[in-house]
Structure formats: C-alpha cells, structure tokens
Design an enzyme around this catalytic site. Structure first.
Site, PDB file in Angstrom:
ATOM      1  N   TYR A   2      -6.951   3.363  -0.227  1.00  0.00           N
ATOM      2  CA  TYR A   2      -5.774   4.059  -0.747  1.00  0.00           C
ATOM      3  C   TYR A   2      -6.133   5.227  -1.666  1.00  0.00           C
ATOM      4  CZ  TYR A   2      -2.718   0.692   1.430  1.00  0.00           C
ATOM      5  OH  TYR A   2      -2.046  -0.054   2.365  1.00  0.00           O
TER       6      TYR A   2
ATOM      7  N   CYS B 146       0.535  -4.950 -18.466  1.00  0.00           N
ATOM      8  CA  CYS B 146      -0.281  -6.145 -18.672  1.00  0.00           C
ATOM      9  C   CYS B 146      -1.779  -5.879 -18.606  1.00  0.00           C
ATOM     10  CB  CYS B 146       0.087  -7.229 -17.657  1.00  0.00           C
ATOM     11  SG  CYS B 146      -0.379  -6.829 -15.948  1.00  0.00           S
TER      12      CYS B 146
ATOM     13  N   CYS C  28      -2.251  -1.632 -14.697  1.00  0.00           N
ATOM     14  CA  CYS C  28      -0.850  -1.697 -15.086  1.00  0.00           C
ATOM     15  C   CYS C  28      -0.728  -1.442 -16.586  1.00  0.00           C
ATOM     16  CB  CYS C  28      -0.284  -3.073 -14.735  1.00  0.00           C
ATOM     17  SG  CYS C  28       1.377  -3.375 -15.378  1.00  0.00           S
TER      18      CYS C  28
ATOM     19  N   HIS D 282       9.250   2.978   3.106  1.00  0.00           N
ATOM     20  CA  HIS D 282       8.037   2.174   2.952  1.00  0.00           C
ATOM     21  C   HIS D 282       7.326   2.476   1.641  1.00  0.00           C
ATOM     22  CE1 HIS D 282       7.685   1.436   7.596  1.00  0.00           C
ATOM     23  NE2 HIS D 282       8.671   0.768   7.029  1.00  0.00           N
TER      24      HIS D 282
ATOM     25  N   ARG E 261      -6.760   8.162   0.620  1.00  0.00           N
ATOM     26  CA  ARG E 261      -5.500   8.684   1.150  1.00  0.00           C
ATOM     27  C   ARG E 261      -4.716   9.437   0.075  1.00  0.00           C
ATOM     28  NH1 ARG E 261      -2.349   3.926   3.978  1.00  0.00           N
ATOM     29  NH2 ARG E 261      -0.917   5.619   4.536  1.00  0.00           N
TER      30      ARG E 261
ATOM     31  N   ASP F  28       3.475   9.801   2.229  1.00  0.00           N
ATOM     32  CA  ASP F  28       2.600  10.888   1.799  1.00  0.00           C
ATOM     33  C   ASP F  28       3.240  11.891   0.847  1.00  0.00           C
ATOM     34  OD1 ASP F  28       4.232  12.415   3.556  1.00  0.00           O
ATOM     35  OD2 ASP F  28       2.823  12.100   5.218  1.00  0.00           O
TER      36      ASP F  28
ATOM     37  N   ASN G  60       7.054   7.657   6.126  1.00  0.00           N
ATOM     38  CA  ASN G  60       5.810   8.215   5.594  1.00  0.00           C
ATOM     39  C   ASN G  60       5.731   8.007   4.086  1.00  0.00           C
ATOM     40  OD1 ASN G  60       5.391   9.083   8.205  1.00  0.00           O
ATOM     41  ND2 ASN G  60       6.069  11.169   7.811  1.00  0.00           N
TER      42      ASN G  60
ATOM     43  N   CYS H 249       2.333  -2.878 -10.563  1.00  0.00           N
ATOM     44  CA  CYS H 249       1.371  -3.931 -10.887  1.00  0.00           C
ATOM     45  C   CYS H 249       1.101  -4.765  -9.641  1.00  0.00           C
ATOM     46  CB  CYS H 249       1.935  -4.814 -11.996  1.00  0.00           C
ATOM     47  SG  CYS H 249       0.837  -6.152 -12.534  1.00  0.00           S
TER      48      CYS H 249
END
Length: 274
Positions: free
Chosen positions: A76, A172, A169, A129, A79, A114, A112, A137
């Site tokens: 990720y 926490c 996060c 999505h 990306r 992006d 998408n 978190c």
C-alpha cells in the site's frame, strides 16, 4: 468505434439534465495506472511480486497488517506514492467541462481508491471502496478516519517491503492502515464512504433526467456496473465504455468497446463540432 454510436452518445450528453460518471479501474489505465486485471496483469505491474508468486488478492488482505506489517505497507505504501505522482489524463478534464455545461452538474461514483477525480477537480465523488489517501486504526480503536496528508512510507523496491517507521494511529499508537475495503475485511471503517454515497444518492434523486457514463468498470467486481445500471434503469440513458466487456444488458444503453480517454475524446470532438 461506431460513428453512429458516438453520435448517439454525444446527443445524449448534449441533452442531459445532469451527468453521473461511474468509474472502475479502467478509467485510470490511460493515466498509466495498473488495473490489476488477472495475475499476469498484476505481475507485469509489480515484477517483485511475480518473483515471490504473490497475487493481488493475497496482498490486499487486511490480516497482513497484524501478521506482517512490512509486507502490508510495502504494497500500500508503493501504491500511495504511485497515486500521488500520477497526473489524471485529459479525459478527466473533458468530463469536468461537460459537467460545467450541464444544468444539473456532474457527480462521480467510483470503486477506485486512487483519488484521481478529486485531483482533477471534481466536487461530489463517492468512493465506495474507500481512499488510499485516508487512514484508520488497524484494530480499530475508534471511529476515526484521518487524511494521510504528507505521510510517506518508504519501500524497498527489491523486496517490496516497507521501511520503518510505519504509520500509527494518533489515538492509540498502534499500527494504522489505509481506509480501504480489502478482501475479507471486517475492520474497514465505512463512515466516510457511506456519507459520500448518501450525498450522491440525494443528488441523483433530484435529477431524474441524468445521463450515466460508465468508464472502465468490469464484471469481476460488479459494484460500479450495478450502480450505473440502477441509476439509468428508468431511462436507459447509459453509455458504457469498456474495451473488454462493453455489452449492455437488454439493449438498455449504448456500448463503446474502447478505452476511456479514446472514447471521451471522440465524443468531445462531436460535441465541439455541433
């Protein structure tokens, strides 16, 4: 492309009360983004994963954030950088211009993650999505969703593993993750996407004469196709643009078997000449 279908598409757009763009991964291909279609396509985009024999569906699994954060954020993080660096192709600008010339304006429904529509200046966008440009978190410890901002995740390009420190996060201190719906994902926080979709549905209900342009949305994950068909069910005012799966059920719409940028440019030439 059929000249007759292009002319019918241009006529629909010119007479539209409003425009609804429903976009899948194919919309970004002309900007140089991979569409992850099949293992071969994914591995062409990411050769290191081909060497490791890892498929897209295996990598887009939220359990990796708990079991192997370097692997998860390697995928990720790469990306995130790619999407930040990508410039939306000219088809985005054409759509925006058409929307500005349409009485009821333009809105977007997309699977998408992006952020290309926002980068191109669109206002009302429903990202069903989620978005790679927002984080949450991994636990999650609460309902917070926050912008990724300038958060960077360096990635070793040979191993495709993220280099610590990884995002955490603010609530926490535990590991953060993109606010994206992944495969088998029970921890995705959908509030942001739900609010966007609610705003889009309210907009759509007030515009019964809208025309739907569906761009690069396949049948493997049919979320976008279903929404475009639902939105155009009453009128049949659907323009489906897809180089591999252009078929329209029951003849309820127009079909163009080509890429998004090519089709939008061809339609714009007719609109400009009219």
């Amino acid at each position: 492309m059929s000249r007759a279908v292009l002319e019918r598409a241009a006529k629909l757009i010119a007479g539209a009360d409003a425009l609804l763009v429903c976009a899948g991964a194919g919309m970004g291909v002309d900007s140089g983004l991979p569409d992850f279609r099949g293992d071969a396509g994914f591995w062409r985009a990411y050769p290191p994963y081909a060497r490791l024999g890892l498929r897209f569906a295996e990598l887009a699994d939220p359990r990796h954030f708990a079991e192997d954060p370097g692997l998860a954020w390697g995928f990720y993080g790469h990306r995130l950088r790619l999407y930040r660096e990508t410039v939306p192709h000219e088809g985005f600008a054409l759509l925006r211009r058409w929307g500005e010339a349409t009485p009821g304006g333009i809105a977007v429904f997309t699977s998408n993650v992006d952020g290309q529509f926002q980068k191109a200046g669109f206002g009302l966008v429903a990202e069903v999505h989620g978005s790679i440009h927002h984080l949450q978190c991994t636990v999650p410890c609460g309902p917070a969703i926050w912008p990724a901002g300038e958060t960077g995740v360096p990635v070793d390009e040979d191993s495709m593993r993220a280099v610590p420190p990884l995002p955490v996060c603010p609530g926490c201190g535990r590991l953060a993750r993109p606010n994206i719906l992944m495969f088998g994902d029970h921890d995705w926080l959908s509030r942001r996407s739900d609010e966007q979709l609610g705003a889009l549905n309210a907009w759509r209900r007030e515009r019964p004469g809208l025309v739907v342009l569906e761009l690069g949305a396949g049948t493997a994950v049919p979320t976008v196709r279903r929404y475009s068909e639902l939105s155009s069910a009453a009128t049949g005012a659907l323009i489906r643009i897809n180089p591999r799966e252009p078929e329209v059920r029951h003849g309820r719409g127009l079909s163009l078997a080509c890429g998004a940028r090519e089709a939008l440019s061809a339609i714009d030439a007719l609109l400009t000449a009219a």
